[in-house]
Design a protein around this motif. Structure first.
Motif, PDB file in Angstrom:
ATOM      1  N   ASN A 191      -0.833   2.588  -3.997  1.00  0.00           N
ATOM      2  CA  ASN A 191      -1.117   2.287  -2.590  1.00  0.00           C
ATOM      3  C   ASN A 191      -1.327   0.790  -2.367  1.00  0.00           C
ATOM      4  O   ASN A 191      -2.057   0.384  -1.469  1.00  0.00           O
ATOM      5  CB  ASN A 191      -2.320   3.086  -2.107  1.00  0.00           C
ATOM      6  CG  ASN A 191      -2.076   3.780  -0.795  1.00  0.00           C
ATOM      7  OD1 ASN A 191      -0.935   3.949  -0.387  1.00  0.00           O
ATOM      8  ND2 ASN A 191      -3.131   4.178  -0.125  1.00  0.00           N
ATOM      9  N   GLY A 192      -0.756  -0.018  -3.218  1.00  0.00           N
ATOM     10  CA  GLY A 192      -0.876  -1.459  -3.082  1.00  0.00           C
ATOM     11  C   GLY A 192      -2.180  -2.044  -3.586  1.00  0.00           C
ATOM     12  O   GLY A 192      -2.420  -3.235  -3.477  1.00  0.00           O
ATOM     13  N   LYS A 193      -3.023  -1.202  -4.192  1.00  0.00           N
ATOM     14  CA  LYS A 193      -4.361  -1.656  -4.589  1.00  0.00           C
ATOM     15  C   LYS A 193      -4.437  -2.179  -6.008  1.00  0.00           C
ATOM     16  O   LYS A 193      -5.310  -2.993  -6.307  1.00  0.00           O
ATOM     17  CB  LYS A 193      -5.355  -0.511  -4.407  1.00  0.00           C
ATOM     18  CG  LYS A 193      -5.532  -0.121  -2.961  1.00  0.00           C
ATOM     19  CD  LYS A 193      -6.497   1.030  -2.807  1.00  0.00           C
ATOM     20  CE  LYS A 193      -6.590   1.420  -1.343  1.00  0.00           C
ATOM     21  NZ  LYS A 193      -7.416   2.589  -1.154  1.00  0.00           N
ATOM     22  N   ALA A 194      -3.569  -1.716  -6.894  1.00  0.00           N
ATOM     23  CA  ALA A 194      -3.669  -2.127  -8.298  1.00  0.00           C
ATOM     24  C   ALA A 194      -2.282  -2.156  -8.941  1.00  0.00           C
ATOM     25  O   ALA A 194      -1.962  -1.311  -9.774  1.00  0.00           O
ATOM     26  CB  ALA A 194      -4.604  -1.190  -9.057  1.00  0.00           C
TER      27      ALA A 194
ATOM     28  N   ASP B 144      -8.881   2.509   4.287  1.00  0.00           N
ATOM     29  CA  ASP B 144      -7.621   2.386   4.988  1.00  0.00           C
ATOM     30  C   ASP B 144      -6.911   3.723   5.095  1.00  0.00           C
ATOM     31  O   ASP B 144      -7.480   4.745   4.839  1.00  0.00           O
ATOM     32  CB  ASP B 144      -6.627   1.394   4.365  1.00  0.00           C
ATOM     33  CG  ASP B 144      -7.025   0.703   3.116  1.00  0.00           C
ATOM     34  OD1 ASP B 144      -6.910  -0.483   3.127  1.00  0.00           O
ATOM     35  OD2 ASP B 144      -7.433   1.326   2.147  1.00  0.00           O
ATOM     36  N   ALA B 145      -5.681   3.643   5.486  1.00  0.00           N
ATOM     37  CA  ALA B 145      -4.881   4.830   5.754  1.00  0.00           C
ATOM     38  C   ALA B 145      -4.755   5.726   4.530  1.00  0.00           C
ATOM     39  O   ALA B 145      -5.156   5.371   3.433  1.00  0.00           O
ATOM     40  CB  ALA B 145      -3.495   4.395   6.216  1.00  0.00           C
ATOM     41  N   MET B 146      -4.154   6.869   4.771  1.00  0.00           N
ATOM     42  CA  MET B 146      -3.917   7.842   3.711  1.00  0.00           C
ATOM     43  C   MET B 146      -3.051   7.245   2.610  1.00  0.00           C
ATOM     44  O   MET B 146      -2.381   6.248   2.834  1.00  0.00           O
ATOM     45  CB  MET B 146      -3.163   9.034   4.286  1.00  0.00           C
ATOM     46  CG  MET B 146      -3.921   9.836   5.242  1.00  0.00           C
ATOM     47  SD  MET B 146      -2.814  11.185   5.743  1.00  0.00           S
ATOM     48  CE  MET B 146      -3.537  11.565   7.291  1.00  0.00           C
ATOM     49  N   PRO B 147      -3.019   7.905   1.456  1.00  0.00           N
ATOM     50  CA  PRO B 147      -2.093   7.473   0.405  1.00  0.00           C
ATOM     51  C   PRO B 147      -0.657   7.521   0.937  1.00  0.00           C
ATOM     52  O   PRO B 147      -0.348   8.287   1.843  1.00  0.00           O
ATOM     53  CB  PRO B 147      -2.290   8.502  -0.699  1.00  0.00           C
ATOM     54  CG  PRO B 147      -3.611   9.116  -0.434  1.00  0.00           C
ATOM     55  CD  PRO B 147      -3.830   9.037   1.053  1.00  0.00           C
ATOM     56  N   LEU B 148       0.177   6.706   0.354  1.00  0.00           N
ATOM     57  CA  LEU B 148       1.573   6.661   0.783  1.00  0.00           C
ATOM     58  C   LEU B 148       2.345   7.846   0.231  1.00  0.00           C
ATOM     59  O   LEU B 148       2.140   8.264  -0.902  1.00  0.00           O
ATOM     60  CB  LEU B 148       2.230   5.371   0.292  1.00  0.00           C
ATOM     61  CG  LEU B 148       1.624   4.095   0.846  1.00  0.00           C
ATOM     62  CD1 LEU B 148       2.270   2.883   0.192  1.00  0.00           C
ATOM     63  CD2 LEU B 148       1.782   4.033   2.346  1.00  0.00           C
TER      64      LEU B 148
ATOM     65  N   ASP C 119     -12.759   8.562  -3.637  1.00  0.00           N
ATOM     66  CA  ASP C 119     -12.152   7.389  -4.266  1.00  0.00           C
ATOM     67  C   ASP C 119     -13.144   6.242  -4.224  1.00  0.00           C
ATOM     68  O   ASP C 119     -13.476   5.735  -3.162  1.00  0.00           O
ATOM     69  CB  ASP C 119     -10.875   7.027  -3.509  1.00  0.00           C
ATOM     70  CG  ASP C 119     -10.188   5.777  -4.042  1.00  0.00           C
ATOM     71  OD1 ASP C 119     -10.703   5.168  -5.004  1.00  0.00           O
ATOM     72  OD2 ASP C 119      -9.146   5.425  -3.495  1.00  0.00           O
ATOM     73  N   PRO C 120     -13.663   5.792  -5.390  1.00  0.00           N
ATOM     74  CA  PRO C 120     -14.671   4.739  -5.384  1.00  0.00           C
ATOM     75  C   PRO C 120     -14.123   3.391  -4.949  1.00  0.00           C
ATOM     76  O   PRO C 120     -14.874   2.494  -4.616  1.00  0.00           O
ATOM     77  CB  PRO C 120     -15.129   4.689  -6.851  1.00  0.00           C
ATOM     78  CG  PRO C 120     -13.976   5.223  -7.630  1.00  0.00           C
ATOM     79  CD  PRO C 120     -13.314   6.242  -6.728  1.00  0.00           C
TER      80      PRO C 120
END
Length: 181
Positions: A123-126, A15-19, A9-10
């Motif tokens: 995952n809260g990133k996008a 952080d933690a694993m995917p949810l 994953d670029p």
């Protein structure tokens, strides 16, 4: 030093694993919505089809019973970290608006049509990407999805009675559903 894997994953920040996407039965549980304003209104509206007991209160939060979920809807409230730890210690899962590092769960972009619920998250990133994907998926769903779901439920029950082998039953169900879709 080795080159990163082409499948890595670029955007990962390490952080933690995917949810894990879980669908929770909140029909008999309490959800505590803390805070006021547009964010609280939006999240309460998202919870409405899933939970009859959404308790709304301003800061400082209070609730007569331990909630299953707590949503702290004011991302910049100075006491959020305290309340996260407090409610976690009681066994509640906590979400803080726009603060993924404080969240036990995320709000997905939702599609709800009768008994069909689809949640899309990054995952809260996008979150904007989640919303775009939700629109595309929603546009691809049949208009009569609720009717198809009812037919599929009836068909599943009938096939359970007539086809004993689980693999053959699953294939027959897939074949019938492909014709409906």
């Amino acid at each position: 030093m080795s080159a990163p894997s082409p499948t890595a994953d670029p955007f990962s920040t390490g952080d933690a694993m995917p949810l894990f996407p879980a669908f929770l039965d909140l029909s008999q549980r309490t959800v505590l919505m803390v805070g006021e304003g547009r964010e609280a209104d939006s999240k309460a509206e998202k919870m409405a089809p899933f939970c009859e007991n959404v308790v709304r209160c301003p800061y400082p939060p209070s609730c007569a019973e331990v909630p299953a979920l707590v949503i702290l809807a004011e991302k910049d409230h100075p006491d959020n970290e305290f309340w996260v730890e407090h409610f976690r210690s009681l066994g509640a899962a906590v979400n803080v608006a726009d603060r993924p590092e404080l969240c036990d769960f995320r709000f997905p972009s939702l599609i709800v049509r009768g008994d069909v619920s689809v949640g899309i998250a990054t995952n809260g990133k996008a979150p904007a990407l989640s919303a775009l994907l939700r629109r595309r998926v929603e546009d691809s769903l049949p208009e009569d999805l609720e009717a198809i779901t009812a037919i599929a439920a009836d068909l599943t029950a009938r096939l359970r009675k007539t086809i004993q082998d689980p693999q053959n039953r699953a294939k027959a169900l897939r074949d019938h559903l492909e014709k409906l879709l």
